[in-house]
Write a protein that holds these residues in place. Structure first.
Motif, PDB file in Angstrom:
ATOM      1  N   UNK A 229       0.850  -1.189   0.000  1.00  0.00           N
ATOM      2  CA  UNK A 229       0.000   0.000   0.000  1.00  0.00           C
ATOM      3  C   UNK A 229       0.889   1.244   0.000  1.00  0.00           C
ATOM      4  N   UNK A 230       0.434   2.337   0.583  1.00  0.00           N
ATOM      5  CA  UNK A 230       1.217   3.572   0.584  1.00  0.00           C
ATOM      6  C   UNK A 230       2.119   3.742   1.784  1.00  0.00           C
ATOM      7  N   UNK A 231       2.379   2.663   2.519  1.00  0.00           N
ATOM      8  CA  UNK A 231       3.171   2.770   3.752  1.00  0.00           C
ATOM      9  C   UNK A 231       4.570   3.327   3.519  1.00  0.00           C
ATOM     10  N   UNK A 232       5.265   2.842   2.496  1.00  0.00           N
ATOM     11  CA  UNK A 232       6.640   3.281   2.260  1.00  0.00           C
ATOM     12  C   UNK A 232       6.696   4.769   1.960  1.00  0.00           C
ATOM     13  N   UNK A 233       5.768   5.259   1.175  1.00  0.00           N
ATOM     14  CA  UNK A 233       5.742   6.699   0.862  1.00  0.00           C
ATOM     15  C   UNK A 233       5.592   7.514   2.144  1.00  0.00           C
ATOM     16  N   UNK A 234       4.686   7.102   3.023  1.00  0.00           N
ATOM     17  CA  UNK A 234       4.458   7.835   4.264  1.00  0.00           C
ATOM     18  C   UNK A 234       5.682   7.741   5.170  1.00  0.00           C
ATOM     19  N   UNK A 235       6.279   6.560   5.250  1.00  0.00           N
ATOM     20  CA  UNK A 235       7.491   6.388   6.062  1.00  0.00           C
ATOM     21  C   UNK A 235       8.596   7.324   5.595  1.00  0.00           C
ATOM     22  N   UNK A 236       8.796   7.407   4.294  1.00  0.00           N
ATOM     23  CA  UNK A 236       9.843   8.284   3.765  1.00  0.00           C
ATOM     24  C   UNK A 236       9.549   9.747   4.064  1.00  0.00           C
ATOM     25  N   UNK A 237       8.294  10.130   4.017  1.00  0.00           N
ATOM     26  CA  UNK A 237       7.920  11.510   4.356  1.00  0.00           C
ATOM     27  C   UNK A 237       8.215  11.797   5.823  1.00  0.00           C
ATOM     28  N   UNK A 238       7.858  10.855   6.694  1.00  0.00           N
ATOM     29  CA  UNK A 238       8.121  11.026   8.125  1.00  0.00           C
ATOM     30  C   UNK A 238       9.614  11.156   8.390  1.00  0.00           C
ATOM     31  N   UNK A 239      10.394  10.256   7.801  1.00  0.00           N
ATOM     32  CA  UNK A 239      11.847  10.264   8.029  1.00  0.00           C
ATOM     33  C   UNK A 239      12.503  11.505   7.421  1.00  0.00           C
ATOM     34  N   UNK A 240      11.957  11.983   6.308  1.00  0.00           N
ATOM     35  CA  UNK A 240      12.515  13.173   5.671  1.00  0.00           C
ATOM     36  C   UNK A 240      12.294  14.438   6.468  1.00  0.00           C
ATOM     37  N   UNK A 241      11.280  14.418   7.335  1.00  0.00           N
ATOM     38  CA  UNK A 241      10.941  15.616   8.103  1.00  0.00           C
ATOM     39  C   UNK A 241      11.425  15.579   9.541  1.00  0.00           C
ATOM     40  N   UNK A 242      12.005  14.437   9.961  1.00  0.00           N
ATOM     41  CA  UNK A 242      12.446  14.332  11.350  1.00  0.00           C
ATOM     42  C   UNK A 242      13.654  13.403  11.407  1.00  0.00           C
ATOM     43  N   UNK A 243      14.788  13.925  11.833  1.00  0.00           N
ATOM     44  CA  UNK A 243      16.031  13.153  11.834  1.00  0.00           C
ATOM     45  C   UNK A 243      16.029  12.034  12.874  1.00  0.00           C
ATOM     46  N   UNK A 244      15.069  12.056  13.802  1.00  0.00           N
ATOM     47  CA  UNK A 244      14.978  10.989  14.799  1.00  0.00           C
ATOM     48  C   UNK A 244      14.260   9.750  14.275  1.00  0.00           C
ATOM     49  N   UNK A 245      13.722   9.840  13.046  1.00  0.00           N
ATOM     50  CA  UNK A 245      13.065   8.708  12.404  1.00  0.00           C
ATOM     51  C   UNK A 245      13.907   8.233  11.227  1.00  0.00           C
ATOM     52  N   UNK A 246      14.157   6.934  11.175  1.00  0.00           N
ATOM     53  CA  UNK A 246      14.901   6.352  10.064  1.00  0.00           C
ATOM     54  C   UNK A 246      14.140   5.125   9.571  1.00  0.00           C
ATOM     55  N   UNK A 247      14.557   4.585   8.421  1.00  0.00           N
ATOM     56  CA  UNK A 247      13.821   3.433   7.907  1.00  0.00           C
ATOM     57  C   UNK A 247      14.720   2.455   7.164  1.00  0.00           C
ATOM     58  N   UNK A 248      14.276   1.207   7.139  1.00  0.00           N
ATOM     59  CA  UNK A 248      14.813   0.146   6.290  1.00  0.00           C
ATOM     60  C   UNK A 248      13.659  -0.317   5.413  1.00  0.00           C
ATOM     61  N   UNK A 249      13.930  -0.581   4.146  1.00  0.00           N
ATOM     62  CA  UNK A 249      12.885  -1.032   3.235  1.00  0.00           C
ATOM     63  C   UNK A 249      13.277  -2.373   2.624  1.00  0.00           C
ATOM     64  N   UNK A 250      12.486  -3.430   2.885  1.00  0.00           N
ATOM     65  CA  UNK A 250      12.725  -4.734   2.283  1.00  0.00           C
ATOM     66  C   UNK A 250      12.268  -4.746   0.827  1.00  0.00           C
ATOM     67  N   UNK A 251      12.878  -5.630   0.021  1.00  0.00           N
ATOM     68  CA  UNK A 251      12.474  -5.750  -1.386  1.00  0.00           C
ATOM     69  C   UNK A 251      11.170  -6.528  -1.546  1.00  0.00           C
ATOM     70  N   UNK A 252      10.772  -7.269  -0.505  1.00  0.00           N
ATOM     71  CA  UNK A 252       9.495  -7.986  -0.511  1.00  0.00           C
ATOM     72  C   UNK A 252       9.125  -8.310   0.933  1.00  0.00           C
ATOM     73  N   UNK A 253       7.986  -8.940   1.122  1.00  0.00           N
ATOM     74  CA  UNK A 253       7.533  -9.292   2.457  1.00  0.00           C
ATOM     75  C   UNK A 253       8.258 -10.538   2.970  1.00  0.00           C
ATOM     76  N   UNK A 254       8.944 -10.391   4.121  1.00  0.00           N
ATOM     77  CA  UNK A 254       9.660 -11.510   4.729  1.00  0.00           C
ATOM     78  C   UNK A 254       9.041 -11.958   6.051  1.00  0.00           C
ATOM     79  N   UNK A 255       8.178 -11.160   6.641  1.00  0.00           N
ATOM     80  CA  UNK A 255       7.543 -11.534   7.889  1.00  0.00           C
ATOM     81  C   UNK A 255       8.081 -10.772   9.089  1.00  0.00           C
ATOM     82  N   UNK A 256       7.320 -10.840  10.181  1.00  0.00           N
ATOM     83  CA  UNK A 256       7.632 -10.058  11.375  1.00  0.00           C
ATOM     84  C   UNK A 256       8.990 -10.395  11.967  1.00  0.00           C
ATOM     85  N   UNK A 257       9.336 -11.671  12.020  1.00  0.00           N
ATOM     86  CA  UNK A 257      10.618 -12.058  12.617  1.00  0.00           C
ATOM     87  C   UNK A 257      11.795 -11.439  11.872  1.00  0.00           C
ATOM     88  N   UNK A 258      11.735 -11.473  10.534  1.00  0.00           N
ATOM     89  CA  UNK A 258      12.807 -10.888   9.735  1.00  0.00           C
ATOM     90  C   UNK A 258      12.895  -9.386   9.957  1.00  0.00           C
TER      91      UNK A 258
END
Length: 237
Positions: A46-75
């Motif tokens: 869905x649009x989660x990655x776009x929103x995450x990038x917006x959040x991280x771009x506006x606040x240096x205390x937020x960072x992100x990792x983006x997987x190439x596909x769904x691996x599950x909660x444990x991963x």
């Protein structure tokens, strides 16, 4: 003073992320230690990655990792642990059914333990979800003997030196306290608040709340038998 990085796995949670940002910013203002957030986008469609990038771009205390596909909660949790550089590592789900403010309750105890986990008091889930979770916890506790009443509670703090030694395996998120015990570490559970899900959909059904933990327990027993734990007495390095 030890710093804290809170890992937030995300899979198709676009309707929750603005509230996550607000709640985490509110917590950072009252946190008893300096705190940052690490989103792990687990292949959202869905649009989660776009929103995450917006959040991280506006606040240096937020960072992100983006997987190439769904691996599950444990991963997602393991990747977050591997990429943190703080002395303390927290974990909370992006549905915010637990309260970020309760991290301060866990922080009060973490100096004396290697992992402190919440126990969801007065759970606001459906009868079927509560019952399946209770059965799953009973199964897991019988195998691990970790003494935890609610290992699936998505509110935890770990010391990084122990967390980074946890090996990767499917179902890891169900065995974090047990894996700390395997290292000779110490754990504690304390009651925390719980809320109903406001937006988005649950990612676990009855089948993978009961059958998943049962099959993962056998994997845990194999790992426990093969697990190597050692302490260095001295070194010239």
């Amino acid at each position: 003073m030890k710093n804290l990085c809170i890992i937030i796995p995300v899979y198709n949670e676009e309707d929750n992320l603005e509230r996550v940002k607000q709640e985490m910013e509110n917590f950072m203002r009252i946190a008893s230690v300096p705190t940052e957030v690490l989103f792990v986008n687990d292949g959202s469609t869905d649009g989660s990655l776009r929103i995450i990038k917006e959040i991280c771009g506006n606040n240096s205390n937020f960072k992100h990792i983006n997987f190439d596909r769904n691996y599950g909660l444990s991963a997602a949790i393991k990747a977050g642990i591997d990429h943190t550089q703080t002395e303390l590592i927290g974990y909370i789900d992006s549905d915010l059914q637990t309260d970020p403010d309760d991290f301060n309750l866990l922080l009060k105890e973490i100096k004396d333990y290697d992992l402190v986990t919440g126990v969801r008091a007065n759970r606001k889930d459906s009868f079927i979800k509560n019952m399946s979770s209770s059965i799953a916890n009973g199964i897991r506790r019988a195998f691990t003997h970790d003494g935890m009443d609610d290992t699936g509670c998505p509110l935890k703090i770990m010391k990084a030196d122990k967390a980074k030694q946890i090996p990767m395996f499917k179902g890891l998120h169900r065995f974090l306290p047990a894996m700390i015990l395997l290292q000779g570490g110490t754990i504690k559970q304390i009651p925390v608040k719980h809320y109903p899900r406001i937006a988005g959909t649950a990612k676990f059904g009855v089948f993978n709340r009961i059958i998943g933990p049962l099959t993962d327990c056998f994997a845990y027993l194999w790992m426990k038998k093969k697990y190597i734990n050692y302490k260095v007495q001295d070194t010239s390095l």
